[in-house]
Design an enzyme around this catalytic site. Structure first.
Site, PDB file in Angstrom:
ATOM      1  N   ARG A  53     114.274 -11.608 -10.703  1.00 58.25           N
ATOM      2  CA  ARG A  53     113.277 -10.633 -10.692  1.00 58.25           C
ATOM      3  C   ARG A  53     112.377 -11.019  -9.319  1.00 58.25           C
ATOM      4  O   ARG A  53     112.974 -11.961  -8.556  1.00 58.25           O
ATOM      5  CB  ARG A  53     111.990 -10.957 -12.007  1.00 58.25           C
ATOM      6  CG  ARG A  53     111.967 -12.235 -12.610  1.00 58.25           C
ATOM      7  CD  ARG A  53     111.571 -13.551 -11.891  1.00 58.25           C
ATOM      8  NE  ARG A  53     110.201 -13.035 -11.261  1.00 58.25           N
ATOM      9  CZ  ARG A  53     109.777 -13.522 -10.315  1.00 58.25           C
ATOM     10  NH1 ARG A  53     110.438 -14.693  -9.808  1.00 58.25           N
ATOM     11  NH2 ARG A  53     108.395 -13.389  -9.653  1.00 58.25           N
ATOM     12  N   ARG A  90     114.667  -1.283 -13.221  1.00 62.02           N
ATOM     13  CA  ARG A  90     113.317  -1.539 -12.930  1.00 62.02           C
ATOM     14  C   ARG A  90     112.577  -0.554 -12.074  1.00 62.02           C
ATOM     15  O   ARG A  90     113.070  -0.334 -11.111  1.00 62.02           O
ATOM     16  CB  ARG A  90     113.055  -3.130 -12.623  1.00 62.02           C
ATOM     17  CG  ARG A  90     113.631  -3.984 -13.398  1.00 62.02           C
ATOM     18  CD  ARG A  90     112.937  -5.111 -13.271  1.00 62.02           C
ATOM     19  NE  ARG A  90     111.551  -5.470 -13.686  1.00 62.02           N
ATOM     20  CZ  ARG A  90     110.970  -6.337 -13.397  1.00 62.02           C
ATOM     21  NH1 ARG A  90     111.170  -7.328 -12.604  1.00 62.02           N
ATOM     22  NH2 ARG A  90     109.729  -6.555 -13.779  1.00 62.02           N
ATOM     23  N   GLN A 203     105.192 -16.123 -15.056  1.00 60.68           N
ATOM     24  CA  GLN A 203     105.709 -16.321 -13.710  1.00 60.68           C
ATOM     25  C   GLN A 203     105.037 -17.312 -13.137  1.00 60.68           C
ATOM     26  O   GLN A 203     105.711 -18.204 -12.401  1.00 60.68           O
ATOM     27  CB  GLN A 203     105.866 -15.002 -13.048  1.00 60.68           C
ATOM     28  CG  GLN A 203     107.062 -14.109 -13.455  1.00 60.68           C
ATOM     29  CD  GLN A 203     106.319 -12.849 -14.415  1.00 60.68           C
ATOM     30  OE1 GLN A 203     105.222 -13.341 -14.933  1.00 60.68           O
ATOM     31  NE2 GLN A 203     107.003 -11.926 -14.372  1.00 60.68           N
ATOM     32  N   ASP A 244     105.208  -5.378  -4.977  1.00 55.11           N
ATOM     33  CA  ASP A 244     106.438  -4.819  -5.354  1.00 55.11           C
ATOM     34  C   ASP A 244     106.712  -3.444  -4.798  1.00 55.11           C
ATOM     35  O   ASP A 244     107.470  -2.932  -4.762  1.00 55.11           O
ATOM     36  CB  ASP A 244     106.391  -4.530  -6.897  1.00 55.11           C
ATOM     37  CG  ASP A 244     106.628  -5.940  -7.773  1.00 55.11           C
ATOM     38  OD1 ASP A 244     105.640  -6.514  -7.810  1.00 55.11           O
ATOM     39  OD2 ASP A 244     107.599  -6.177  -7.913  1.00 55.11           O
ATOM     40  N   ASN A 254     101.180  -4.597  -7.573  1.00 54.87           N
ATOM     41  CA  ASN A 254     101.788  -6.014  -7.718  1.00 54.87           C
ATOM     42  C   ASN A 254     101.686  -6.231  -9.431  1.00 54.87           C
ATOM     43  O   ASN A 254     101.012  -5.413  -9.925  1.00 54.87           O
ATOM     44  CB  ASN A 254     101.036  -6.974  -6.890  1.00 54.87           C
ATOM     45  CG  ASN A 254     101.751  -8.218  -6.870  1.00 54.87           C
ATOM     46  OD1 ASN A 254     102.954  -8.268  -6.802  1.00 54.87           O
ATOM     47  ND2 ASN A 254     100.860  -9.548  -7.097  1.00 54.87           N
TER      48      ASN A 254
HETATM   49  O1  MRU Z   1     107.951  -8.573 -12.924  1.00 52.88           O
HETATM   50  P1  MRU Z   1     108.298  -9.528 -11.819  1.00 52.88           P
HETATM   51  O2  MRU Z   1     108.341 -11.055 -11.989  1.00 52.88           O
HETATM   52  O3  MRU Z   1     109.613  -8.896 -10.901  1.00 52.88           O
HETATM   53  O4  MRU Z   1     107.194  -9.471 -10.901  1.00 52.88           O
HETATM   54  C1  MRU Z   1     107.020 -10.058  -9.468  1.00 52.88           C
HETATM   55  C2  MRU Z   1     106.065  -9.690  -8.700  1.00 52.88           C
HETATM   56  O5  MRU Z   1     105.130  -9.002  -9.262  1.00 52.88           O
HETATM   57  C3  MRU Z   1     105.913 -10.294  -7.444  1.00 52.88           C
HETATM   58  O6  MRU Z   1     104.519 -10.502  -7.054  1.00 52.88           O
HETATM   59  C4  MRU Z   1     106.332  -9.258  -6.446  1.00 52.88           C
HETATM   60  O7  MRU Z   1     107.826  -8.976  -6.580  1.00 52.88           O
HETATM   61  C5  MRU Z   1     106.502  -9.872  -4.875  1.00 52.88           C
HETATM   62  S1  MRU Z   1     107.785 -10.893  -4.818  1.00 52.88           S
HETATM   63  C6  MRU Z   1     107.831 -11.413  -3.333  1.00 52.88           C
END
Ligand code: MRU
Length: 366
Positions: A53, A90, A203, A244, A254
């Site tokens: 992820r 996603r 996370q 993101d 994000n």
């Molecule tokens: O749902 P996830 O764990 O994929 O979300 C990750 C995030 O929101 C991160 O902050 C984002 O991808 C930036 S990663 C360098």
């Protein structure tokens, strides 16, 4: 980065030269497991179910998925099918579509016989480029941390709050939001990181805290709701998060909860920075609030929490009544006006159309 004294990236080509190996992030911090993805379906599952992820890593994994597909069937139809299958895994992180488009743009004009080699080569390049982009982001973010450190008493720590995991686990290596932090530690600047747990999937608690611990970065895990309080009491000098998808006018999408941190930072006059490589900028989107698809994930991620039981087993426990439904929007949008700066590989941009265009003039439209 280092795991138990050994350097790891989050993804690498298996020694069979066809499959890819990934760190299966579902089991961290309790177990470090590596799995091999051998088909495009394996890759789609790994992205959808978040074995990997983080926006940049999702993109790189998808690029390898296209390469794996080319090995199985390099026809135009198979290429388009793989693009569709991976793209729908996603919806929010734009790096996924960026990487898939990069692969398709390269492969489509090539004769079928040349596609396999070209696909593996380009996927490897995208992975290497990600590492380089993050190193540059690190240098540009380090300059900001140095400025903050210079305003403090000698030896006084710089407190940085981060949300979710925008660390090396979310990229191929170094991370985006964490790259400046790792460089600051290397430079001997006393930094301390407040790590938001980041419900529902934690996370922060599971991945960022593990990264910080693994690299000797002083840190404190806090619940998501503690950030505002700490800011009011002068405990936070700056916020750095990842993204993101960032729009052409600087709106930042994000992990859910980022917006609340930005509001609290604004109210307390604390700089709020977003670290991002340019493949995370969606130049086609202007209004983050209405134009970015927000992934809605299973309510089970809210109703259950995963952890390690006293028996050592990794278990999921229910935290809410069986009868209470849960909602789970996975991302939110922080409007550009709340963002102090965008830390990119080319420098720090103002979060605005002109700010981004000044750093990326080739993308200026109109
Ligand atoms: O749902 P996830 O764990 O994929 O979300 C990750 C995030 O929101 C991160 O902050 C984002 O991808 C930036 S990663 C360098």
């Amino acid at each position: 980065m280092n795991v138990g004294g050994k350097h790891f990236r989050t993804i690498w080509l298996n020694e069979d030269g066809r499959s890819v190996d990934i760190i299966d992030q579902r089991w961290l911090p309790h177990e470090f497991r590596v799995v091999t993805l051998s088909t495009v379906d394996d890759v789609a599952v790994a992205i959808r179910d978040m074995w990997v992820r983080g926006a940049p890593l999702i993109g790189v994994t998808a690029a390898y998925g296209m390469a794996i597909q080319m090995r199985q069937d390099a026809s135009d139809a198979a290429l388009d099918d793989a693009w569709e299958k991976l793209n729908e895994t996603r919806p929010t992180a734009i790096n996924l579509r960026w990487a898939l488009d990069e692969m398709r743009k390269l492969l489509k004009p090539l004769p079928v016989a040349e596609r396999v080699a070209a696909a593996y080569k380009r996927a490897a390049e995208i992975a290497d480029e990600d590492v380089e982009l993050n190193r540059s982001i690190g240098g540009n973010g380090l300059a900001i941390i140095k400025q903050i450190a210079a305003r403090k008493k000698p030896g006084e720590r710089v407190n940085i709050l981060t949300h979710c995991n925008a660390g090396w686990l979310a990229t191929v290596d170094y991370g985006t939001a964490t790259a400046p932090i790792y460089l600051a530690v290397e430079a001997g600047i006393p930094v301390h990181v407040y790590v938001d747990e980041t419900r529902p999937r934690n996370q922060g608690a599971q991945l960022t805290a593990w990264e910080m611990a693994g690299h000797g970065v002083p840190h404190t895990l806090i619940v998501d709701n503690a950030g505002g309080h700490l800011m009011q009491h002068g405990e936070v000098d700056m916020v750095i998060v990842g993204t993101d998808r960032t729009t052409a006018n600087g709106d930042v999408c994000n992990k859910i909860g980022t917006y609340l941190k930005a509001l609290a930072a604004k109210d307390n006059d604390i700089p709020f920075y977003v670290a991002l490589p340019s493949p995370t900028i969606d130049w086609t989107v202007s209004d983050g609030l209405t134009e970015i698809p927000i992934e809605e994930r299973s309510g089970d991620e809210v109703s259950y929490v995963q952890g390690k039981a006293a028996t050592g087993e990794i278990v999921q426990v229910r935290v809410s009544p069986e009868t209470s439904p849960s909602g789970n929007p996975a991302f939110d949008v922080t409007p550009a006006r709340l963002v102090t700066g965008l830390i990119t590989e080319r420098g720090v941009a103002k979060a605005s159309r002109d700010g981004l265009a000044a750093l990326f003039p080739e993308r200026r439209q109109g």
